[in-house]
Scaffold this motif. Structure first.
Motif, PDB file in Angstrom:
ATOM      1  N   GLY A  98      -4.716  -3.566  -8.691  1.00 38.34           N
ATOM      2  CA  GLY A  98      -4.407  -3.013  -7.804  1.00 38.34           C
ATOM      3  C   GLY A  98      -3.171  -2.885  -6.975  1.00 38.34           C
ATOM      4  N   HIS A  99      -1.995  -4.164  -6.776  1.00 43.75           N
ATOM      5  CA  HIS A  99      -0.709  -3.965  -6.363  1.00 43.75           C
ATOM      6  C   HIS A  99       0.103  -3.681  -6.526  1.00 43.75           C
ATOM      7  N   GLY A 100      -0.106  -2.523  -7.357  1.00 48.11           N
ATOM      8  CA  GLY A 100       1.608  -2.127  -7.689  1.00 48.11           C
ATOM      9  C   GLY A 100       1.126  -0.713  -7.273  1.00 48.11           C
ATOM     10  N   HIS A 101      -0.549   0.068  -7.082  1.00 42.98           N
ATOM     11  CA  HIS A 101      -0.523   1.321  -6.575  1.00 42.98           C
ATOM     12  C   HIS A 101      -0.723   0.888  -4.876  1.00 42.98           C
ATOM     13  N   VAL A 102      -0.850   0.166  -4.439  1.00 41.60           N
ATOM     14  CA  VAL A 102      -0.681  -0.126  -3.341  1.00 41.60           C
ATOM     15  C   VAL A 102       1.074  -0.201  -2.718  1.00 41.60           C
ATOM     16  N   LEU A 103       1.186  -1.063  -3.509  1.00 41.19           N
ATOM     17  CA  LEU A 103       2.449  -1.456  -3.172  1.00 41.19           C
ATOM     18  C   LEU A 103       3.509   0.473  -3.140  1.00 41.19           C
ATOM     19  N   ALA A 104       3.274   1.068  -4.243  1.00 40.78           N
ATOM     20  CA  ALA A 104       4.423   2.435  -4.619  1.00 40.78           C
ATOM     21  C   ALA A 104       3.880   2.835  -3.859  1.00 40.78           C
ATOM     22  N   LYS A 105       2.524   3.147  -3.391  1.00 38.11           N
ATOM     23  CA  LYS A 105       2.247   4.026  -2.138  1.00 38.11           C
ATOM     24  C   LYS A 105       3.138   3.828  -0.819  1.00 38.11           C
ATOM     25  N   GLU A 131      13.892  -9.232   0.444  1.00 33.89           N
ATOM     26  CA  GLU A 131      12.317  -9.093   1.257  1.00 33.89           C
ATOM     27  C   GLU A 131      10.822  -9.679   0.942  1.00 33.89           C
ATOM     28  N   LEU A 132      11.461 -10.509  -0.048  1.00 32.07           N
ATOM     29  CA  LEU A 132       9.962 -10.734  -1.092  1.00 32.07           C
ATOM     30  C   LEU A 132       9.956 -12.422  -0.203  1.00 32.07           C
ATOM     31  N   ASP A 133      11.002 -12.911  -0.444  1.00 33.95           N
ATOM     32  CA  ASP A 133      11.359 -14.513   0.287  1.00 33.95           C
ATOM     33  C   ASP A 133      10.851 -14.385   1.597  1.00 33.95           C
ATOM     34  N   ALA A 134      10.913 -12.809   2.737  1.00 35.10           N
ATOM     35  CA  ALA A 134      10.923 -13.121   4.068  1.00 35.10           C
ATOM     36  C   ALA A 134       8.996 -12.259   3.370  1.00 35.10           C
ATOM     37  N   ALA A 135       8.663 -12.468   3.261  1.00 33.93           N
ATOM     38  CA  ALA A 135       7.188 -11.453   2.956  1.00 33.93           C
ATOM     39  C   ALA A 135       6.270 -12.894   2.662  1.00 33.93           C
ATOM     40  N   VAL A 136       6.774 -13.864   1.518  1.00 34.30           N
ATOM     41  CA  VAL A 136       6.039 -15.500   0.753  1.00 34.30           C
ATOM     42  C   VAL A 136       6.377 -15.832   2.315  1.00 34.30           C
ATOM     43  N   GLU A 137       7.298 -16.822   3.348  1.00 31.44           N
ATOM     44  CA  GLU A 137       7.477 -17.194   4.253  1.00 31.44           C
ATOM     45  C   GLU A 137       6.247 -16.253   5.831  1.00 31.44           C
ATOM     46  N   TYR A 138       6.051 -15.054   5.341  1.00 35.77           N
ATOM     47  CA  TYR A 138       5.219 -14.831   6.889  1.00 35.77           C
ATOM     48  C   TYR A 138       3.642 -15.065   6.070  1.00 35.77           C
ATOM     49  N   ALA A 139       3.985 -14.791   4.610  1.00 39.78           N
ATOM     50  CA  ALA A 139       2.140 -14.716   4.191  1.00 39.78           C
ATOM     51  C   ALA A 139       1.792 -15.893   4.285  1.00 39.78           C
ATOM     52  N   LEU A 140       2.616 -17.173   4.502  1.00 43.04           N
ATOM     53  CA  LEU A 140       2.244 -18.569   3.963  1.00 43.04           C
ATOM     54  C   LEU A 140       1.785 -18.840   5.616  1.00 43.04           C
ATOM     55  N   ALA A 141       2.714 -18.247   6.900  1.00 39.64           N
ATOM     56  CA  ALA A 141       2.484 -18.778   7.664  1.00 39.64           C
ATOM     57  C   ALA A 141       2.035 -18.140   8.681  1.00 39.64           C
ATOM     58  N   GLY A 142       0.932 -17.022   8.465  1.00 39.11           N
ATOM     59  CA  GLY A 142      -0.776 -16.557   9.229  1.00 39.11           C
ATOM     60  C   GLY A 142      -1.953 -17.372   8.402  1.00 39.11           C
ATOM     61  N   PRO A 143      -2.590 -17.750   9.843  1.00 39.70           N
ATOM     62  CA  PRO A 143      -3.578 -18.073   9.507  1.00 39.70           C
ATOM     63  C   PRO A 143      -4.497 -17.755   8.536  1.00 39.70           C
ATOM     64  N   LEU A 173      10.254  -3.580  -6.981  1.00 41.19           N
ATOM     65  CA  LEU A 173       9.801  -4.514  -5.522  1.00 41.19           C
ATOM     66  C   LEU A 173       8.325  -5.122  -6.337  1.00 41.19           C
ATOM     67  N   ILE A 174       7.815  -4.140  -6.811  1.00 39.78           N
ATOM     68  CA  ILE A 174       6.002  -4.204  -8.003  1.00 39.78           C
ATOM     69  C   ILE A 174       6.509  -5.709  -8.625  1.00 39.78           C
ATOM     70  N   ARG A 175       7.568  -5.609  -9.494  1.00 37.41           N
ATOM     71  CA  ARG A 175       7.218  -6.573 -11.217  1.00 37.41           C
ATOM     72  C   ARG A 175       7.859  -7.754 -10.512  1.00 37.41           C
ATOM     73  N   ASP A 193       3.402  -2.633   3.414  1.00 40.14           N
ATOM     74  CA  ASP A 193       4.135  -3.553   3.511  1.00 40.14           C
ATOM     75  C   ASP A 193       3.977  -4.837   2.865  1.00 40.14           C
ATOM     76  N   PRO A 194       4.120  -4.834   1.776  1.00 40.01           N
ATOM     77  CA  PRO A 194       4.491  -6.416   0.775  1.00 40.01           C
ATOM     78  C   PRO A 194       4.210  -7.303   1.662  1.00 40.01           C
ATOM     79  N   ALA A 195       4.644  -7.788   2.977  1.00 40.45           N
ATOM     80  CA  ALA A 195       5.247  -9.085   3.717  1.00 40.45           C
ATOM     81  C   ALA A 195       2.866  -9.004   3.757  1.00 40.45           C
ATOM     82  N   ARG A 196       2.713  -7.794   4.394  1.00 39.86           N
ATOM     83  CA  ARG A 196       0.873  -7.992   4.406  1.00 39.86           C
ATOM     84  C   ARG A 196       0.348  -7.506   4.187  1.00 39.86           C
TER      85      ARG A 196
END
Length: 323
Positions: free
Chosen positions: A65-72, A288-300, A15-17, A75-78
């Motif tokens: 630090g992205h890996g630290h946050v995700l490993a703990k 999961e990451l396909d959905a995360a990208v979609e979520y991220a780019l849809a946000g204002p 997931l981190i990679r 939510d990858p999307a947020r």
């Protein structure tokens, strides 16, 4: 997850990679402004350390630090929305790549100040223990931080007050472009001895080895032991920062990079799985990451009129400057 679980450990590393690779694509597409510090190659450290912690335990990270946050457990999307500066991000788009936090899973934040996160975590764990919480903490820092006064002061206070903090040095051999051999006298693990802290050197490319060392240290700390240091020797596969993708700094010999990349934590963890199980994890991560990208780019994006909000804990709104 505190016990050995090869499937979940591989999933975290994978997931981190793939999160980092997707984030780099978004940097190049102009969706992440300012670039990022990729964690590629170092995933086994965050995955292994956090696998040995409980949800309530606290963590602080670095500019990488992205890996630290995700490993703990964030939510990858947020997290991706945060990198893209959207209000749907972990910190409403105000923290970005180097200051992401998720208190809900014990992540007190990444930190762009080299060596500063250790002092923050030491104080936070000390305060929680004073209130009776049975937690421990882990703080990550790079080899470039081991000569910083803030970090050494954190070593001193943690040892003096026996605060159960695991100091995790991600030694990737370079402080930006400075080789560790040209910047660090003595040894990194040896610094712990000056403060009476146990220290362990571990292969940071092997997530399970990191988990085992961390689990043993955490058990000692939960039993009343003081702080410990782990030096995880690793290699950064990509640039210090994505700006190098344009300027192409020349400070690592190609043969060194090739040798460093030959021991990939994703492959090391993946080799412990049945090929079908590994393929299933890979597919789930991609979805999961396909959905995360979609979520991220849809946000204002945040409203510029709210730029001064959240400066004060009391809710006081800062006064705008004069004309």
């Amino acid at each position: 997850m505190t016990g050995a679980d090869p499937l979940r450990l591989y999933r975290t590393v994978r997931l981190i990679r793939r999160f980092e690779e997707r984030a780099i694509e978004l940097v190049h597409a102009g969706q992440i402004v300012g670039g990022i510090h990729p964690y590629l190659g170092q995933e086994g450290i965050a995955a292994g350390v956090c696998a040995a912690l409980d949800r309530e335990d606290l963590v602080t990270g670095t500019h990488r630090g992205h890996g630290h946050v995700l490993a703990k457990g964030a939510d990858p999307a947020r997290m991706l929305a945060e990198l893209c500066g959207r209000v749907t991000g972990l910190n409403r788009g105000r923290g970005g790549s180097m200051h992401a936090a998720d208190f809900g899973v014990g992540v007190l934040g990444a930190n762009a100040i080299v060596g500063a996160a250790g002092a923050i975590l030491t104080g936070a764990v000390w305060e929680r223990r004073r209130r009776g919480a049975g937690i421990v903490g882990a703080t990550f820092f790079g080899d470039g931080a081991v000569n910083e006064g803030m970090l050494l002061e954190a070593f001193n206070l943690a040892a003096l007050w026996r605060v159960p903090v695991l100091f995790v040095c991600e030694n990737n051999g370079y402080a930006t472009t400075m080789p560790v051999d040209g910047a660090v006298a003595g040894t990194i693990a040896g610094r712990a001895a000056a403060f009476g802290m146990p220290a362990t050197v571990v292969d940071g490319q092997d997530p399970e080895a990191v988990r085992e060392v961390t689990a043993a240290a955490v058990a000692r700390m939960r039993a009343g032991g003081g702080p410990e240091l782990v030096e995880a020797r690793t290699y950064r596969f990509d640039a210090h920062h994505t700006f190098e993708h344009q300027v192409r700094l020349d400070y690592r010999p190609p043969e060194e990079v090739a040798e460093g990349r030959s021991r990939d934590p994703v492959d090391i963890a993946g080799a412990r799985l049945d090929p079908a199980a590994r393929a299933a994890v890979d597919a789930a991560v991609e979805a999961e990451l396909d959905a995360a990208v979609e979520y991220a780019l849809a946000g204002p994006h945040p409203d510029p009129a709210t730029a001064l909000d959240h400066l004060y804990a009391s809710g006081l709104t800062a006064r705008t400057g004069g004309g």
